[in-house]
Write an enzyme that holds these catalytic residues in place. Structure first.
Site, PDB file in Angstrom:
ATOM      1  N   HIS A 164      61.930  -0.975 -45.281  1.00  0.00           N
ATOM      2  CA  HIS A 164      62.821  -0.039 -45.978  1.00  0.00           C
ATOM      3  C   HIS A 164      63.989  -0.849 -46.552  1.00  0.00           C
ATOM      4  O   HIS A 164      64.461  -1.796 -45.896  1.00  0.00           O
ATOM      5  CB  HIS A 164      63.431   0.996 -45.007  1.00  0.00           C
ATOM      6  CG  HIS A 164      62.572   2.173 -44.689  1.00  0.00           C
ATOM      7  ND1 HIS A 164      62.511   2.711 -43.420  1.00  0.00           N
ATOM      8  CD2 HIS A 164      61.765   2.950 -45.478  1.00  0.00           C
ATOM      9  CE1 HIS A 164      61.690   3.766 -43.447  1.00  0.00           C
ATOM     10  NE2 HIS A 164      61.225   3.924 -44.666  1.00  0.00           N
ATOM     11  N   CYS A 258      69.668   3.560 -39.852  1.00  0.00           N
ATOM     12  CA  CYS A 258      68.525   4.482 -39.808  1.00  0.00           C
ATOM     13  C   CYS A 258      68.855   5.750 -39.018  1.00  0.00           C
ATOM     14  O   CYS A 258      68.292   6.810 -39.272  1.00  0.00           O
ATOM     15  CB  CYS A 258      67.321   3.822 -39.149  1.00  0.00           C
ATOM     16  SG  CYS A 258      66.800   2.274 -39.849  1.00  0.00           S
TER      17      CYS A 258
HETATM   18  N1  ARG Z   1      59.735   4.177 -36.916  1.00  0.00           N
HETATM   19  C1  ARG Z   1      60.380   4.575 -38.127  1.00  0.00           C
HETATM   20  C2  ARG Z   1      59.447   4.359 -39.304  1.00  0.00           C
HETATM   21  O1  ARG Z   1      58.759   3.381 -39.310  1.00  0.00           O
HETATM   22  C3  ARG Z   1      61.669   3.832 -38.316  1.00  0.00           C
HETATM   23  C4  ARG Z   1      62.465   4.328 -39.494  1.00  0.00           C
HETATM   24  C5  ARG Z   1      63.701   3.513 -39.744  1.00  0.00           C
HETATM   25  N2  ARG Z   1      64.499   4.123 -40.720  1.00  0.00           N
HETATM   26  C6  ARG Z   1      65.121   3.465 -41.713  1.00  0.00           C
HETATM   27  N3  ARG Z   1      65.903   4.135 -42.474  1.00  0.00           N
HETATM   28  N4  ARG Z   1      64.900   2.212 -41.948  1.00  0.00           N
HETATM   29  O2  ARG Z   1      59.376   5.137 -40.209  1.00  0.00           O
END
Ligand code: ARG
Length: 280
Positions: A164, A258
């Site tokens: 991300h 996150c």
């Molecule tokens: N386990 C989650 C996923 O893989 C983690 C999300 C992390 N969020 C972020 N905004 N980077 O989707």
């Protein structure tokens, strides 16, 4: 206006599937520790004068703690996420309700376009920097920007650990941005260098501790423990890091940012950048 952030208690948090390289179902979450780590972050927000709104956790949706992925927000508009992985798609209906309840005008993209909200879309000033390569489709960027009526640029992510945009890129204000150059395709890095007045380059091993997954608040930057390694460049830009242990959430591939969706951006969000007071 009071700065506010949306969080979701880790009541149902866990590693129940593997959708990024950090997640291993064999590695169990210590629930008491996850709660303590979440709570410490929550309390820091309150100490800094931030209003924390709480989304209702839902059993069976273990990643709902990561509120950053609900949507991208700008003024009173929201573009709801279309999660790439079916494992998280059950969250969408809940995020719509949470945002509508708070007065947002919630827009949706065509189902075929994956888009993961503020996890992959961050403003530097008035321009939306959008990530693609792992979760969000590049083709979603233009419709998102059109709905929000903002300019945008697309940045290609190339390292699956930084799946991300918010794992490797953090605007502190319209001038200063933290970013891990190794996470971006060369052409995208050129775009960043062209558009960002002061790029604070984050070594990949520091970024791998989720240092860039940070929340600027006034002159503070809340992040995980490796943010301490950026103390000198942050000081030079006028910021003080506030490190938080995030180990249980790192097991899911998430950190401070996150876990936090700023509820104001655009005019609504100016307060979050400038009005938060240092802790008393
Ligand atoms: N386990 C989650 C996923 O893989 C983690 C999300 C992390 N969020 C972020 N905004 N980077 O989707």
């Amino acid at each position: 206006m009071t700065a506010s952030v949306l969080m979701c208690r880790p009541d149902h948090f866990g590693i129940e599937y593997e959708i990024n390289p950090w997640m291993h179902v064999a590695v169990k979450v210590d629930h008491a520790l996850a709660e303590a780590q979440w709570d410490a972050l929550y309390r820091t927000y309150l100490d800094l004068g931030v209003e924390v709104e709480l989304a209702t956790p839902v059993a069976g949706l273990p990643d709902m703690v990561f509120t950053a992925n609900a949507a991208v927000l700008w003024d009173d508009r929201a573009v709801l996420s279309n999660f790439h992985h079916p494992e998280r798609q059950g969250e969408e209906v809940h995020w719509r309700q949470e945002l509508e309840r708070r007065g947002f005008d919630v827009h949706e993209l065509p189902r075929a376009l994956s888009f993961e909200g503020a996890g992959d879309a961050l403003f530097v000033g008035d321009r939306l920097f959008c990530g693609y390569g792992f979760r969000t489709d590049r083709d979603s960027h233009r419709p998102v920007a059109r709905i929000l009526e903002v300019d945008f640029v697309s940045l290609e992510l190339i390292d699956p650990r930084f799946y991300h945009l918010d794992t490797c890129f953090c605007p502190l204000d319209a001038t200063n941005v933290l970013a891990a150059p190794d996470a971006f395709a060369p052409e995208s890095l050129r775009v960043i260098r062209d558009l960002v007045p002061n790029l604070i380059e984050v070594p990949v091993e520091v970024a791998a501790g989720f240092a860039c997954n940070a929340m600027p608040l006034g002159r503070h930057v809340l992040s995980s423990l490796t943010i301490s390694q950026l103390e000198a460049p942050l000081k030079a830009a006028g910021y003080t890091p506030i490190p938080h242990a995030m180990g249980e959430f790192l097991k899911a591939g998430g950190g401070v940012r996150c876990l936090s969706l700023p509820l104001g951006d655009g005019e609504r969000g100016k307060a979050l950048d400038h009005d938060a007071e240092p802790p008393g």
